[in-house]
Design a protein around this motif. Structure first.
Motif, PDB file in Angstrom:
ATOM      1  N   ASN A  61       0.756  -1.377  -0.087  1.00  0.00           N
ATOM      2  CA  ASN A  61       0.173   0.112   0.089  1.00  0.00           C
ATOM      3  C   ASN A  61       0.796   1.283   0.201  1.00  0.00           C
ATOM      4  N   GLY A  62       0.637   1.971  -1.040  1.00  0.00           N
ATOM      5  CA  GLY A  62       1.509   3.503  -0.910  1.00  0.00           C
ATOM      6  C   GLY A  62       1.867   3.785  -1.893  1.00  0.00           C
ATOM      7  N   PRO A  63       2.419   5.141  -2.551  1.00  0.00           N
ATOM      8  CA  PRO A  63       2.284   5.454  -3.581  1.00  0.00           C
ATOM      9  C   PRO A  63       2.697   5.177  -5.317  1.00  0.00           C
ATOM     10  N   LEU A  64       2.299   4.958  -6.370  1.00  0.00           N
ATOM     11  CA  LEU A  64       2.082   3.912  -7.162  1.00  0.00           C
ATOM     12  C   LEU A  64       3.036   4.706  -8.625  1.00  0.00           C
ATOM     13  N   LEU A  65       4.015   4.195  -8.970  1.00  0.00           N
ATOM     14  CA  LEU A  65       4.809   4.280 -10.066  1.00  0.00           C
ATOM     15  C   LEU A  65       4.859   3.685 -11.209  1.00  0.00           C
ATOM     16  N   ALA A  66       4.885   4.103 -12.350  1.00  0.00           N
ATOM     17  CA  ALA A  66       3.816   3.433 -13.543  1.00  0.00           C
ATOM     18  C   ALA A  66       4.799   3.828 -14.738  1.00  0.00           C
ATOM     19  N   GLY A  67       5.468   3.075 -15.316  1.00  0.00           N
ATOM     20  CA  GLY A  67       6.220   3.314 -16.449  1.00  0.00           C
ATOM     21  C   GLY A  67       5.861   2.806 -17.690  1.00  0.00           C
ATOM     22  N   PHE A  68       5.573   3.255 -19.660  1.00  0.00           N
ATOM     23  CA  PHE A  68       4.901   2.824 -20.398  1.00  0.00           C
ATOM     24  C   PHE A  68       6.450   2.927 -21.342  1.00  0.00           C
ATOM     25  N   ALA A  69       5.728   1.843 -21.861  1.00  0.00           N
ATOM     26  CA  ALA A  69       7.094   1.579 -23.586  1.00  0.00           C
ATOM     27  C   ALA A  69       6.359   0.456 -24.931  1.00  0.00           C
ATOM     28  N   LYS A  70       6.536   0.694 -26.208  1.00  0.00           N
ATOM     29  CA  LYS A  70       5.713  -0.178 -27.447  1.00  0.00           C
ATOM     30  C   LYS A  70       6.970   0.027 -27.689  1.00  0.00           C
ATOM     31  N   VAL A  71       6.740  -1.086 -28.724  1.00  0.00           N
ATOM     32  CA  VAL A  71       7.522  -1.769 -29.637  1.00  0.00           C
ATOM     33  C   VAL A  71       6.877  -1.834 -30.983  1.00  0.00           C
ATOM     34  N   ASN A  72       7.281  -1.925 -32.310  1.00  0.00           N
ATOM     35  CA  ASN A  72       6.577  -2.529 -33.557  1.00  0.00           C
ATOM     36  C   ASN A  72       7.477  -3.602 -34.010  1.00  0.00           C
ATOM     37  N   ILE A  73       6.354  -4.630 -33.492  1.00  0.00           N
ATOM     38  CA  ILE A  73       6.432  -6.286 -33.830  1.00  0.00           C
ATOM     39  C   ILE A  73       6.376  -6.685 -35.444  1.00  0.00           C
ATOM     40  N   SER A  74       5.894  -5.579 -36.626  1.00  0.00           N
ATOM     41  CA  SER A  74       5.591  -6.072 -37.693  1.00  0.00           C
ATOM     42  C   SER A  74       6.886  -6.445 -38.784  1.00  0.00           C
ATOM     43  N   VAL A 119       4.928  -0.494  -6.481  1.00  0.00           N
ATOM     44  CA  VAL A 119       4.227  -0.295  -5.346  1.00  0.00           C
ATOM     45  C   VAL A 119       5.334  -0.265  -4.149  1.00  0.00           C
ATOM     46  N   ASN A 120       6.343   0.248  -3.396  1.00  0.00           N
ATOM     47  CA  ASN A 120       6.587   0.377  -2.490  1.00  0.00           C
ATOM     48  C   ASN A 120       8.310  -0.765  -3.494  1.00  0.00           C
ATOM     49  N   VAL A 333      -2.840   7.116  -4.419  1.00  0.00           N
ATOM     50  CA  VAL A 333      -2.452   5.907  -3.350  1.00  0.00           C
ATOM     51  C   VAL A 333      -3.189   5.137  -3.698  1.00  0.00           C
ATOM     52  N   VAL A 334      -2.152   3.744  -3.674  1.00  0.00           N
ATOM     53  CA  VAL A 334      -2.329   2.178  -3.434  1.00  0.00           C
ATOM     54  C   VAL A 334      -2.607   1.466  -3.230  1.00  0.00           C
ATOM     55  N   GLN A 335      -3.266   0.162  -3.252  1.00  0.00           N
ATOM     56  CA  GLN A 335      -3.095  -0.857  -2.729  1.00  0.00           C
ATOM     57  C   GLN A 335      -2.965  -1.701  -3.768  1.00  0.00           C
ATOM     58  N   MET A 336      -2.204  -2.692  -3.702  1.00  0.00           N
ATOM     59  CA  MET A 336      -1.794  -3.728  -4.708  1.00  0.00           C
ATOM     60  C   MET A 336      -1.528  -4.561  -4.183  1.00  0.00           C
TER      61      MET A 336
END
Length: 468
Positions: A61-74, A119-120, A333-336
């Motif tokens: 339970n705590g602050p949330l971190l999020a990271g994003f990414a994408k890649v072309n797989i054609s 989270v944590n 803040v989330v509980q995960m």
């Protein structure tokens, strides 16, 4: 005299052939098992494994971190001297077209996309690709590449289920029947792509907020087993992550098969999920993902022909999503809670012969790719419960679990293709019904659906601390 001798010889030959045929029939067929699953060894072993995994669940339970990414797989078509490490091939089949149709180009690009959450210090990765399934050998390659960095158990794989995507990834008769001849170099290339995708998403992590919701879109989905009288899981579930002063990512989960494109097409395409993702990204969403939901009994419904239909469904779905996204309320803040558990399955009862007979398990297993440890995964983030499953769960089964969770105060996302494939899982009442889902793709007998649904409810109960 010679005629009688010839007749006796013919009778002996015919008798020997009859005996051989009877022996083959005896050894190559098996009676469909209708024994109660809850008395089986595989059930008892699975319950013990789940109880053990529950003791090791992640709870933060705590602050949330999020990271994003994408890649072309054609994949790229190269007539001479292709370099598979760069995604260059001289022949790739599209998975989902029976024995696979060779792609001649790209109608719209295929992508793999990932969201890394923390989270944590505890991490979970969501990864979806514009593919018909996520091949197990690709997952194994990713797990090997990331060993010591992040565990396979922390990655929730999913696919959009487009049937106009990359084949040649699954060995043996069944895998090659719907995706073309197995090519290990395709698996190696995709494994590297997914590995780098995950690493990039992890490096992008920033403080973020979270929200989830859903909207019903019954005009875009139909029950393909029994038609208009069938029950529908018509919810488009939406999960959103917003980096502080940064990018926004949105995941859509829907249960309509991505089959607007058929054998008339010879180019790679994301089908309607591709249009959905591109449309959301044109509306201000930085990264849009799509996960196939409970597609085991549901097909798409929409206007137009060929790619016009793909576009109509995808963009209409995105318009519906935008209505919800604009009203979402975000939590910083989330509980995960996260659980990955091993499960055991019954013997194969694949390949229908009659209402009482299937091909013997030992023979059927020779036709299908080997499977390693089978995982069922669940994550709870605040009021969202997400189950990632290694099969195509029927939308009718999905309704029961989603309704139970909603009554208890939870949104839910149920996704398929988490790195292995156990076929279609439809209600037992349809098992002897002459349909593709039950007859051809129901590989583990009439009790398999009820067995897996008990496991799904057991996992949801543990994630929510409720008795659903």
């Amino acid at each position: 005299m010679q005629t009688k001798r010839w007749q006796r010889r013919l009778l002996r030959v015919l008798g020997a052939c009859a005996i051989i045929l009877l022996l083959l029939f005896y050894f190559l067929t098996n009676t469909i098992s209708t024994d109660p699953y809850f008395k089986s060894t595989y059930y008892k072993n699975t319950v013990a494994k789940m109880d053990s995994s529950f003791l090791k669940k992640i709870e933060e339970n705590g602050p949330l971190l999020a990271g994003f990414a994408k890649v072309n797989i054609s994949p790229k078509y190269v007539a001479e001297a292709p370099d598979a490490s760069n995604g260059e091939f001289n022949a790739i089949r599209m998975a989902g077209y029976g024995d696979g149709q060779i792609a001649t180009g790209v109608h719209d690009s295929l992508f793999a996309k990932a969201i890394a959450l923390e989270v944590n210090g505890k991490e979970v990765i969501f990864l979806s690709a514009d593919m018909v399934v996520i091949p197990e050998l690709v997952v194994q390659k990713v797990a090997s590449n990331l060993e010591g960095t992040i565990s396979r158990k922390q990655i929730l794989f999913g696919a959009t289920h487009t049937h106009a995507s990359i084949g040649n990834c699954i060995p043996k008769f069944v895998g090659e029947s719907f995706s073309g001849e197995y090519q290990p170099e395709v698996v190696a290339w995709l494994g590297e792509k997914f590995t780098q995708l995950i690493l990039t998403a992890r490096k992008d992590k920033k403080l973020a907020t979270f929200a989830s919701d859903y909207i019903r879109v019954p005009n875009l989905i139909r029950n393909r087993i029994i038609g208009e009288t069938g029950r529908l899981n018509d919810k488009l579930n939406l999960v959103s992550f917003q980096q502080n002063k940064g990018k926004k990512a949105v995941i859509g989960i829907f249960g309509a098969h991505a089959t607007t494109i058929a054998t008339w097409n010879d180019k790679f395409s994301g089908d309607y999920p591709g249009y959905f993702q591109r449309s959301l990204e044109s509306k201000g969403v930085d990264l849009a993902l799509f996960f196939a939901g409970t597609v085991g009994s549901h097909s798409n419904k929409g206007k137009g022909e060929k790619f016009e239909k793909s576009k109509y469904i995808g963009e209409t779905l995105a318009d519906s999503a935008a209505v919800v996204i604009n009203k979402m309320e975000y939590d910083s803040v989330v509980q995960m809670t996260a659980i990955t558990t091993e499960i055991e399955i019954p013997e194969l009862q694949a390949f229908y012969i009659s209402d009482r007979l299937r091909v013997a398990p030992w023979a059927a297993s020779k036709l299908m790719a080997d499977m390693q440890t089978i995982y069922l995964q669940g994550v709870k983030i605040n009021d969202l419960v997400w189950l990632a499953m290694p099969y195509e769960l029927s939308g009718e089964y999905g309704i029961d679990l989603k309704n139970a969770l909603e009554v208890a105060g939870f949104n839910s996302s149920l996704t398929s293709f988490n790195g292995q494939y156990l076929g279609y899982i439809v209600p037992q009442k349809y098992y002897y019904f002459d349909t593709y889902e039950a007859r051809l793709m129901g590989w583990y007998g009439p009790s398999m659906g009820d067995y897996l649904m008990e496991l799904n409810f057991k996992l949801a109960n543990e994630l929510t601390d409720k008795r659903l």
